[in-house]
Design a protein around this motif. Structure first.
Motif, short mmCIF file in Angstrom:
data_model
loop_
_atom_site.label_atom_id
_atom_site.label_comp_id
_atom_site.label_asym_id
_atom_site.label_seq_id
_atom_site.Cartn_x
_atom_site.Cartn_y
_atom_site.Cartn_z
N UNK A 84 0.80 -1.23 0.00
CA UNK A 84 0.00 0.00 0.00
C UNK A 84 0.82 1.28 0.00
N UNK A 87 -0.44 3.95 -2.33
CA UNK A 87 -1.73 4.56 -1.96
C UNK A 87 -1.51 5.59 -0.84
N UNK A 88 -0.65 5.24 0.11
CA UNK A 88 -0.35 6.17 1.21
C UNK A 88 0.38 7.39 0.66
N UNK A 90 0.32 8.57 -2.33
CA UNK A 90 -0.58 9.39 -3.16
C UNK A 90 -1.37 10.37 -2.30
N UNK A 91 -1.90 9.87 -1.19
CA UNK A 91 -2.67 10.74 -0.29
C UNK A 91 -1.79 11.82 0.31
N UNK A 92 -0.58 11.42 0.68
CA UNK A 92 0.35 12.38 1.28
C UNK A 92 0.68 13.49 0.27
N UNK A 94 -1.03 14.34 -2.41
CA UNK A 94 -2.22 15.13 -2.75
C UNK A 94 -2.47 16.20 -1.69
N UNK A 95 -2.29 15.80 -0.43
CA UNK A 95 -2.59 16.71 0.66
C UNK A 95 -1.45 17.70 0.89
N UNK A 96 -0.26 17.33 0.50
CA UNK A 96 0.93 18.13 0.84
C UNK A 96 1.85 18.18 -0.37
N UNK A 97 1.44 18.90 -1.42
CA UNK A 97 2.17 18.84 -2.69
C UNK A 97 3.59 19.39 -2.63
N UNK A 99 5.94 18.60 -0.63
CA UNK A 99 6.93 17.61 -0.22
C UNK A 99 7.51 16.90 -1.43
N UNK A 117 -2.36 -0.68 -7.01
CA UNK A 117 -1.99 0.71 -6.66
C UNK A 117 -0.91 1.22 -7.61
N UNK A 124 -2.40 7.93 -12.86
CA UNK A 124 -2.86 9.21 -12.32
C UNK A 124 -1.75 10.26 -12.36
N UNK A 126 0.76 11.08 -10.16
CA UNK A 126 1.18 11.87 -8.99
C UNK A 126 2.68 12.10 -9.14
N UNK A 316 -5.61 18.90 -9.00
CA UNK A 316 -6.46 18.94 -7.81
C UNK A 316 -6.45 20.35 -7.21
#
Ligand code: SF4
Lengths: 347, 623
Positions: A84, A87-88, A90-92, A94-97, A99, A117, A124, A126, A316
């Motif tokens: 995973x 997936x982790x 990607x979220x990081x 997305x939320x904190x571009x 980094x 994933x 996608x 990222x 996004x």
């Protein structure tokens, strides 16, 4: 942190990091002689030149030998669960571009349990840098065959030889539309360091298939490509804009014969007849990646593809900015009152 | 609590004799392509604007467009409205609108005796009767004698009304739901204007369709006005609800709005990692259309990526959510365990549906309580709370986020398909009166230790990008305070105990268990989640009949409120209605050695108050 004998980075004016700054205080616990050590060293060596601040780096991993990587980096780190990491990450991202997010994964973690994933993160696009430590075996679970193990390979779970057809990781990445696809190896430190830098510089999903020796469960899997005597005749390093020349005396080359690459001798052909690599060509990337599985052909290494396309976290952010521009920053009281409302008074 | 309708029943009067009613339950039923959900929601909006209290229950098939005329393709929408405070979509419909024989067949058993039935006679042809497995037309065999039957040739009427505006026959017949709606507006004395305005807005780009729908609506209304078969109209006066501004809201909408509110109250950017699943997807839709709250929605490749991306976002300093339903919840469990280990705030919304496996995707159930509390490997406690009504989903979404932040833990919020799709008027709060749920990030490199703890046993939240706070987290056991990987026996025992103690500590910040009903009751109905409305309505009826009963509704399921045991011990007997086989009863017995009786209903349908009332009376008798 000591600051003496450090150069200043161009962008930030902050003291440039050294490889030592990026090493955490944890003892590195890979088996002695494991190729992972070299990968760790090259990452620690090459990142400082890019001018990152330590706090802006994050390493995310899944499960497996490779996935211990974040513990050894003195940056932000996240050792996730099996498969995973992407997936982790990607979220990081997305939320904190802001980094710089790196993923350390293995052939099992990335292509087996994490396969879904992997293809979707690539598609996608990222802006993640994925290093897949490819040792063609499961190390941490003690020696079962992996999705990149060779057909016929004998492992703990395939005593009579593997009957699975392996993935060519480059083709999976290209098929999933990764925008940067490369291959390097643990035992070529210079090439590995420069590939890591190229991946970091690419804005979008970067994938490096790193051939890595597991000296415990699959020792010598890549010796043909990594050892001095055999390397020159069995590998070809591809570089943008350059003809594909290889061999001990640079006496061989790759030429295109229709859609098929062909190994030719430079005694019969001139360098001008050879295929010239173009990182911007998806078609060529597929052709070169296929060479991996072609008997009698050298193992291709280098950057296969480096193209630009929209990056998910950028889009996004753009959509959010646009929504705010259009309707103003969201306001709770007006949100509550969306649609039909009515008043009840004086009961 | 007697209403005109119920006394009318008892005394053998007819519905048509009554003009003013306290409450009415209407059900619209037809093919899934007949537009019954739209008819129902239009009737609901208009009724809400009239100031009635109301509660709705859509019931639609799992197939998107099941073959026309079949029993399994029937879609329904039930609406209960009243001049007083009500809690459920109603027991038995007072009126059923059946657009075809299948809709009649599926729904007739629910209609109250003597209730009204409007049928579209044009749909009762040989083919449709056969599809509905009627040997003889129910309109002719006398089987509907116990009801007030209105036979209306809806298709013909609509065809005549829409003649000449240039619509195809298919388009014309598609407007028949507006005819039915118009007729119902006439019967219950509702204005057509809100729907007329809605048609204009919705079909503005297609004036022909707009005109067709408008004509059909008016034709239905006028049909009631002119034809002789309808001799009465009914009136339900506005309800005496607390003063304020209201809107109608479904549970899924309320959850999404609660999520946005929580992010504002926490002063954090929001993130939802999600994978489409019935009946939870509306939360994703709603949040996707509110990006101007700096809210990020991410439709992931699967359920696991949905939660893992949310965990990544939480690591990155967002207030993160993931939403799902039963099977998706099962897929997320390993990642929930990770969130418990890394101790980051995260809210998991499970809009429960019938299980196991794919089960009943569109039907509600509350059988994921065990899964929420117990469904992971290892000792992996986390707070679990449940919403009790559609509007309550708003408050519980904020509450879940508050607990997640304050205690640095994943929190499960349980709702269900009944709450998620059902609707009720929502008394709008004022944003300025909502609580501040923000917590500080760690910033000080001198004092920062990844697994140190504050008085709530919460660890500090250090967001990447903060200089000097670089640290590593992960699923391996962590050393107390340091947060480095650690396998020592004593440390694992300590950390396991610590995680349990931390969740237990949530008790300090949640309200005590409250009680509704008689002070001196020896019998209590106990419930959790979506059964609230049915239990409360049953309790009110029992109290009105002079019975001594109490209703204890538990919103905090893990940990339970501090005083819960003491509250439950007040009663000689407990009856627990649950849409499962007794999961709350099991937990109460396990926690307190308190026994109870279970009223289990797992039919993909919520309880109606009368079922609970009957069971409670029986239980009371045997005391
Ligand atoms: S098992 Fe293999 S891959 Fe794993 S640490 Fe040892 S040598 Fe490296």
């Amino acid at each position: 942190m000591s600051t003496e004998d450090k150069t200043m980075t161009k962008e930030t004016g902050a003291p440039q990091l050294t490889a030592k700054d990026l090493a955490s205080d944890q003892d590195v616990r890979w088996c002695p002689g494991c190729g992972d050590y070299s990968i760790l060293a090259q990452v620690q060596r090459s990142l400082p030149s890019l001018g990152y601040k330590k706090e802006d780096l994050a390493f995310v991993s899944g499960i497996g030998c490779s996935s211990r990587f974040p513990y050894y980096m003195n940056t932000y780190g996240f050792h996730g669960i099996h498969g995973r990491a992407l997936a982790i990450a990607s979220g990081l991202k997305a939320a904190h571009p802001n980094l710089s997010v790196w993923v350390a994964t293995g052939d099992g973690d990335c292509l087996s349990i994490g396969g879904n994933h992997f293809i979707h993160a690539a598609r996608k696009n990222f802006d993640l840098n994925v290093m897949m430590f490819d040792n063609q075996i499961y190390g941490l679970t003690k020696g079962q065959y992996s999705p990149t193990s060779l057909y016929g390979q004998k492992t703990k779970s395939t005593p009579l030889g593997s009957i699975d057809h392996p993935f060519n990781p480059l083709l999976v990445a290209l098929g999933a539309e990764a925008s940067f696809v490369a291959r390097s190896m643990d035992r070529d430190m210079k090439h590995l360091a420069s590939t890591v830098v190229r991946a970091a510089e690419h804005h979008g999903f970067s994938f490096i298939d790193i051939l890595q020796n597991c000296n415990i469960f699959n020792d010598g899997a890549f010796f043909l490509y990594t050892e001095k005597e055999t390397k020159p005749d069995n590998t070809v390093f591809i570089e943008h804009g350059k003809p594909l020349v290889f061999g001990k005396d640079n006496n061989k080359g790759i030429k295109l014969d229709g859609f098929r690459p062909k190994v030719v001798s430079l005694e019969d052909y001139s360098v001008n007849d050879l295929l010239v690599h173009d990182e911007k060509s998806k078609e060529l990337a597929f052709i070169l990646a296929h060479m991996t599985d072609m008997p009698g052909y050298p193992m291709p290494l280098g950057v296969f593809l480096d193209i630009e396309r929209p990056v998910l976290e950028d889009d996004m952010k753009k959509q959010i900015d646009k929504a705010i521009e259009k309707s103003g920053r969201g306001d709770l009281n007006s949100l509550f009152r969306e649609g039909n409302t009515w008043e009840i008074t004086g009961n | 609590m007697h209403t005109t309708i119920e006394t009318a029943d008892g005394k053998g009067k007819k519905l048509v004799d009554l003009i003013e009613l306290d409450e009415v339950t209407v059900r619209f039923a037809g093919d899934s392509g007949d537009g019954m959900q739209l008819t129902g929601s239009q009737f609901t909006s208009t009724t809400a604007l009239m100031g009635n209290d109301l509660s709705t229950l859509p019931d639609y098939p799992a197939e998107i467009r099941a073959p026309a005329g079949t029993l399994y393709g029937v879609s329904g929408f039930q609406l209960h409205f009243s001049n007083k405070d009500i809690h459920t979509p109603g027991d038995k419909p007072d009126m059923l609108v059946a657009m075809n024989p299948a809709a009649l067949k599926v729904n007739i058993k629910d209609v109250r005796e003597g209730g009204a039935i409007i049928v579209n006679t044009d749909a009762f042809d040989a083919k449709n009767l056969k599809l509905a497995k009627y040997a003889v037309s129910p309109l002719e065999d006398g089987s509907l004698r116990g009801y007030k039957l209105f036979e209306v040739p809806i298709t013909k009427m609509v065809t005549t009304a829409l003649e000449g505006i240039g619509l195809s026959m298919k388009e014309i017949t598609r407007s028949k739901n507006f005819f039915a709606l118009g007729l119902c507006y006439w019967m219950y004395n509702r204005p057509m204007e809100p729907t007329l305005a809605w048609i204009k807005e919705k079909f503005g780009k297609n004036p022909m369709i707009a005109e067709g729908n408008e004509r059909a609506l008016r034709a239905g209304y006028n049909y009631g006005d002119t034809t002789e078969i309808f001799t009465s109209r009914f009136e339900v006066k506005p309800a005496k609800l607390p003063a304020g501004t209201y809107r109608n809201v479904t549970g899924n909408e309320a959850t999404a709005i609660g999520i946005l509110a929580a992010c504002e109250l926490a002063k954090l950017p929001g993130f939802l990692g999600s994978y489409p699943i019935t009946p939870a997807s509306e939360i994703l839709h709603e949040l996707s259309s509110h990006k101007n709250f700096n809210f990020r929605t991410f439709q992931a490749e699967d359920e696991i990526a949905g939660i893992c991306s949310a965990i990544g976002a939480a690591f990155g300093g967002s207030l993160a959510f993931t939403n799902t339903s039963g099977p998706g919840m099962a897929l997320k469990q390993e990642a929930i365990g990770l969130a418990i280990m890394i101790e980051l705030p995260l809210v998991i919304v499970n809009v429960q549906r019938g299980g196991p496996s794919t089960g009943l995707p569109t039907k509600p159930e509350q059988s994921d309580l065990f899964q929420a509390i117990l469904g992971r490997n290892g000792e992996s406690p986390l707070p679990v709370i449940a919403a009790s009504s559609p509007a309550n989903c708003f408050w519980m979404a904020i509450e879940a986020a508050r607990i997640a932040l304050k205690h640095m833990t994943p929190v499960v919020l349980l709702t269900d398909g009944y709450l998620g799709n059902g609707s009720e008027p929502w008394l709008l709060p004022k944003a300025e009166n909502l609580p501040d749920i923000s917590i500080p990030f760690a910033t000080d490199p001198e004092t920062y230790k990844p697994y140190s703890r504050n008085e709530h046993l919460a660890r500090p939240w250090a967001v990447p990008g903060t200089p000097g706070l670089e640290h590593r987290i992960g699923g391996l056991e962590k050393k107390h305070i340091d947060g480095t990987v650690n396998y020592e026996p004593g440390n694992h025992q300590f950390m396991t105990d610590m995680r349990a103690a931390k969740v237990k500590k949530v008790q300090d910040s949640i309200p005590e268990q409250d009680i509704f009903g008689s002070e001196d009751a020896e019998f209590a109905l106990v419930g959790w989640g979506g059964t609230y409305g049915a239990i409360r309505a049953a309790t009110e009826r029992l109290l009105a009949a002079g019975k001594k009963v109490a209703h204890v509704h538990i919103k905090y399921l893990n940990p339970f409120p501090k005083n819960l045991e003491q509250v439950l011990r007040r009663y000689k007997k407990l009856l627990i209605p649950e849409n499962n086989l007794g999961q709350l009863a099991f937990l109460l017995r396990a926690n307190y050695m308190i026994d109870s009786e279970t009223l289990a209903k797992v039919q993909g349908l919520p309880f109606v108050p009368s079922e609970i009332e009957v069971a409670a009376l029986k239980s009371l008798e045997s005391m």
